[in-house]
Design a protein around this motif. Sequence first.
Motif, PDB file in Angstrom:
ATOM      1  N   GLN A 126       0.823  -1.212   0.000  1.00 56.53           N
ATOM      2  CA  GLN A 126       0.000   0.000   0.000  1.00 56.53           C
ATOM      3  C   GLN A 126       0.855   1.260   0.000  1.00 56.53           C
ATOM      4  OE1 GLN A 126      -2.643   0.209   3.324  1.00 56.53           O
ATOM      5  NE2 GLN A 126      -3.507   2.196   2.757  1.00 56.53           N
ATOM      6  N   LYS A 127       0.428   2.245  -0.772  1.00 61.82           N
ATOM      7  CA  LYS A 127       1.113   3.535  -0.846  1.00 61.82           C
ATOM      8  C   LYS A 127       0.446   4.525   0.096  1.00 61.82           C
ATOM      9  CE  LYS A 127      -0.047   6.655  -3.810  1.00 61.82           C
ATOM     10  NZ  LYS A 127      -0.147   7.926  -3.031  1.00 61.82           N
ATOM     11  N   PRO A 128       1.239   5.328   0.841  1.00 62.25           N
ATOM     12  CA  PRO A 128       0.633   6.408   1.636  1.00 62.25           C
ATOM     13  C   PRO A 128      -0.210   7.318   0.735  1.00 62.25           C
ATOM     14  CG  PRO A 128       2.922   6.132   2.240  1.00 62.25           C
ATOM     15  CD  PRO A 128       2.695   5.261   1.035  1.00 62.25           C
ATOM     16  N   LYS A 129      -1.403   7.653   1.183  1.00 59.83           N
ATOM     17  CA  LYS A 129      -2.363   8.389   0.352  1.00 59.83           C
ATOM     18  C   LYS A 129      -1.800   9.695  -0.196  1.00 59.83           C
ATOM     19  CE  LYS A 129      -7.056  10.315   0.435  1.00 59.83           C
ATOM     20  NZ  LYS A 129      -6.691  11.661   0.043  1.00 59.83           N
ATOM     21  N   ASN A 130      -1.049  10.438   0.629  1.00 57.43           N
ATOM     22  CA  ASN A 130      -0.576  11.763   0.211  1.00 57.43           C
ATOM     23  C   ASN A 130       0.829  11.757  -0.400  1.00 57.43           C
ATOM     24  OD1 ASN A 130      -2.930  13.199   0.991  1.00 57.43           O
ATOM     25  ND2 ASN A 130      -2.301  13.015   3.128  1.00 57.43           N
ATOM     26  N   LEU A 131       1.330  10.589  -0.725  1.00 62.16           N
ATOM     27  CA  LEU A 131       2.610  10.471  -1.429  1.00 62.16           C
ATOM     28  C   LEU A 131       2.375  10.725  -2.909  1.00 62.16           C
ATOM     29  CD1 LEU A 131       5.624   9.609  -0.992  1.00 62.16           C
ATOM     30  CD2 LEU A 131       4.907   7.301  -1.604  1.00 62.16           C
ATOM     31  N   LYS A 132       3.148  11.669  -3.491  1.00 59.20           N
ATOM     32  CA  LYS A 132       2.930  12.060  -4.888  1.00 59.20           C
ATOM     33  C   LYS A 132       4.242  11.977  -5.675  1.00 59.20           C
ATOM     34  CE  LYS A 132      -0.747  15.162  -3.367  1.00 59.20           C
ATOM     35  NZ  LYS A 132      -1.829  14.200  -3.661  1.00 59.20           N
ATOM     36  N   PHE A 133       4.122  11.977  -7.023  1.00 60.86           N
ATOM     37  CA  PHE A 133       5.272  11.733  -7.882  1.00 60.86           C
ATOM     38  C   PHE A 133       5.321  12.717  -9.065  1.00 60.86           C
ATOM     39  CE2 PHE A 133       3.802   7.819  -5.972  1.00 60.86           C
ATOM     40  CZ  PHE A 133       4.955   7.308  -5.384  1.00 60.86           C
ATOM     41  N   LYS A 134       6.555  12.933  -9.536  1.00 65.31           N
ATOM     42  CA  LYS A 134       6.765  13.743 -10.739  1.00 65.31           C
ATOM     43  C   LYS A 134       7.891  13.105 -11.552  1.00 65.31           C
ATOM     44  CE  LYS A 134       9.271  17.540 -10.942  1.00 65.31           C
ATOM     45  NZ  LYS A 134       9.762  18.944 -10.814  1.00 65.31           N
ATOM     46  N   ALA A 135       7.727  13.052 -12.872  1.00 62.78           N
ATOM     47  CA  ALA A 135       8.752  12.498 -13.761  1.00 62.78           C
ATOM     48  C   ALA A 135       9.262  13.587 -14.693  1.00 62.78           C
ATOM     49  CB  ALA A 135       8.183  11.337 -14.572  1.00 62.78           C
ATOM     50  N   SER A 136      10.569  13.579 -14.953  1.00 60.23           N
ATOM     51  CA  SER A 136      11.148  14.559 -15.874  1.00 60.23           C
ATOM     52  C   SER A 136      12.291  13.931 -16.655  1.00 60.23           C
ATOM     53  CB  SER A 136      11.635  15.797 -15.111  1.00 60.23           C
ATOM     54  OG  SER A 136      12.593  15.438 -14.134  1.00 60.23           O
ATOM     55  N   LYS A 137      12.552  14.502 -17.832  1.00 62.95           N
ATOM     56  CA  LYS A 137      13.669  14.063 -18.680  1.00 62.95           C
ATOM     57  C   LYS A 137      14.338  15.299 -19.236  1.00 62.95           C
ATOM     58  CE  LYS A 137      12.972  12.306 -22.825  1.00 62.95           C
ATOM     59  NZ  LYS A 137      12.610  11.385 -23.935  1.00 62.95           N
ATOM     60  N   ASN A 138      15.621  15.421 -18.993  1.00 62.90           N
ATOM     61  CA  ASN A 138      16.376  16.612 -19.411  1.00 62.90           C
ATOM     62  C   ASN A 138      15.724  17.891 -18.891  1.00 62.90           C
ATOM     63  OD1 ASN A 138      18.120  14.923 -20.882  1.00 62.90           O
ATOM     64  ND2 ASN A 138      16.778  15.010 -22.669  1.00 62.90           N
ATOM     65  N   GLU A 139      15.276  17.841 -17.643  1.00 62.05           N
ATOM     66  CA  GLU A 139      14.639  18.965 -16.948  1.00 62.05           C
ATOM     67  C   GLU A 139      13.277  19.343 -17.520  1.00 62.05           C
ATOM     68  OE1 GLU A 139      17.346  22.207 -16.577  1.00 62.05           O
ATOM     69  OE2 GLU A 139      18.773  21.078 -15.363  1.00 62.05           O
ATOM     70  N   ASN A 140      12.772  18.540 -18.447  1.00 66.40           N
ATOM     71  CA  ASN A 140      11.422  18.750 -18.977  1.00 66.40           C
ATOM     72  C   ASN A 140      10.454  17.814 -18.257  1.00 66.40           C
ATOM     73  OD1 ASN A 140      12.205  20.647 -21.012  1.00 66.40           O
ATOM     74  ND2 ASN A 140      12.992  18.934 -22.231  1.00 66.40           N
ATOM     75  N   ILE A 141       9.402  18.376 -17.693  1.00 63.86           N
ATOM     76  CA  ILE A 141       8.438  17.567 -16.943  1.00 63.86           C
ATOM     77  C   ILE A 141       7.627  16.690 -17.894  1.00 63.86           C
ATOM     78  CG2 ILE A 141       6.418  17.627 -15.439  1.00 63.86           C
ATOM     79  CD1 ILE A 141       7.462  20.242 -14.277  1.00 63.86           C
ATOM     80  N   LEU A 142       7.630  15.378 -17.608  1.00 59.66           N
ATOM     81  CA  LEU A 142       6.864  14.436 -18.415  1.00 59.66           C
ATOM     82  C   LEU A 142       5.462  14.243 -17.861  1.00 59.66           C
ATOM     83  CD1 LEU A 142       9.627  11.701 -18.905  1.00 59.66           C
ATOM     84  CD2 LEU A 142       8.939  13.478 -20.535  1.00 59.66           C
ATOM     85  N   GLY A 143       5.343  14.331 -16.534  1.00 59.44           N
ATOM     86  CA  GLY A 143       4.034  14.144 -15.924  1.00 59.44           C
ATOM     87  C   GLY A 143       4.103  14.181 -14.407  1.00 59.44           C
ATOM     88  N   GLU A 144       2.953  14.406 -13.788  1.00 61.00           N
ATOM     89  CA  GLU A 144       2.820  14.390 -12.334  1.00 61.00           C
ATOM     90  C   GLU A 144       1.589  13.560 -11.999  1.00 61.00           C
ATOM     91  OE1 GLU A 144       3.794  18.182 -10.185  1.00 61.00           O
ATOM     92  OE2 GLU A 144       3.553  19.012 -12.206  1.00 61.00           O
ATOM     93  N   ALA A 145       1.658  12.792 -10.897  1.00 67.83           N
ATOM     94  CA  ALA A 145       0.539  11.915 -10.571  1.00 67.83           C
ATOM     95  C   ALA A 145       0.541  11.544  -9.093  1.00 67.83           C
ATOM     96  CB  ALA A 145       0.600  10.652 -11.429  1.00 67.83           C
ATOM     97  N   ASP A 146      -0.613  11.037  -8.639  1.00 68.31           N
ATOM     98  CA  ASP A 146      -0.749  10.576  -7.258  1.00 68.31           C
ATOM     99  C   ASP A 146      -0.237   9.154  -7.084  1.00 68.31           C
ATOM    100  OD1 ASP A 146      -1.880  12.975  -6.508  1.00 68.31           O
ATOM    101  OD2 ASP A 146      -3.935  12.268  -6.739  1.00 68.31           O
ATOM    102  N   THR A 147      -0.119   8.421  -8.194  1.00 69.45           N
ATOM    103  CA  THR A 147       0.382   7.045  -8.129  1.00 69.45           C
ATOM    104  C   THR A 147       1.420   6.825  -9.224  1.00 69.45           C
ATOM    105  OG1 THR A 147      -1.240   6.081  -9.652  1.00 69.45           O
ATOM    106  CG2 THR A 147      -1.878   6.257  -7.313  1.00 69.45           C
ATOM    107  N   LEU A 148       2.296   5.858  -9.008  1.00 67.96           N
ATOM    108  CA  LEU A 148       3.289   5.525 -10.031  1.00 67.96           C
ATOM    109  C   LEU A 148       2.622   4.885 -11.242  1.00 67.96           C
ATOM    110  CD1 LEU A 148       6.191   4.131  -7.813  1.00 67.96           C
ATOM    111  CD2 LEU A 148       6.254   6.187  -9.236  1.00 67.96           C
TER     112      LEU A 148
END
Length: 210
Positions: A126-148
Amino acid sequence: MKKNLNKKLILIPILIFIILFIKIFFLKELSKPQIIDDILFLKLLSNGNLNKNLNNNTENKEENQQYNFKISYKNIDFKTIDLSKTINNKTLIYEKIAPGTQGSFDILLDSNQNLKYKVDFYSKNQKPKNLKFKASKNENILGEADTLEELSKSLTGYITKNEKINIKIDWYWNYENNKNKEYEDIQDTKDSGNIRTYQFDIYTLGEEKS
């Protein structure tokens, strides 16, 4: 003879007292880490200064954990990750993820042919509810989400022969400052007590370029 017997009778309760004292002392010492952990956690919940902004979450971390994947045609590669191993040292609390902690890790891709790649995640607990994620490549944001799993929708693209791609994943467990703050604090306290870390698998897949 009587004197020796009396001495022994006096020594027995003294020895029992000493043994009991030693036991009590060591039991107290063993419980200290948990007590300190609880105090620090309560302090974190009440300290708004630790509500970090994701933009500076790598300033105090010398080097991210790196996970290497070889992209090849119709081949799936995977690794199991423990999120507690990727915590920013400045927010570390007894090797435990908790409100106020954050971190990052790198997914390194390379290939010996031109392919389309996809990165997927599978949560193992189980993931903590308020744990959040962001992905980037070469400093460009690919996406943000609440789950992986949701974030993985943004982690697809093309890789050329001998190219190396670095996808950086930032994660953060911020304090919630909204109208539902009381509810979120209760949720954070519950998750922090039940979830010491978060484990997941990273999968990579190579396909022909369409």
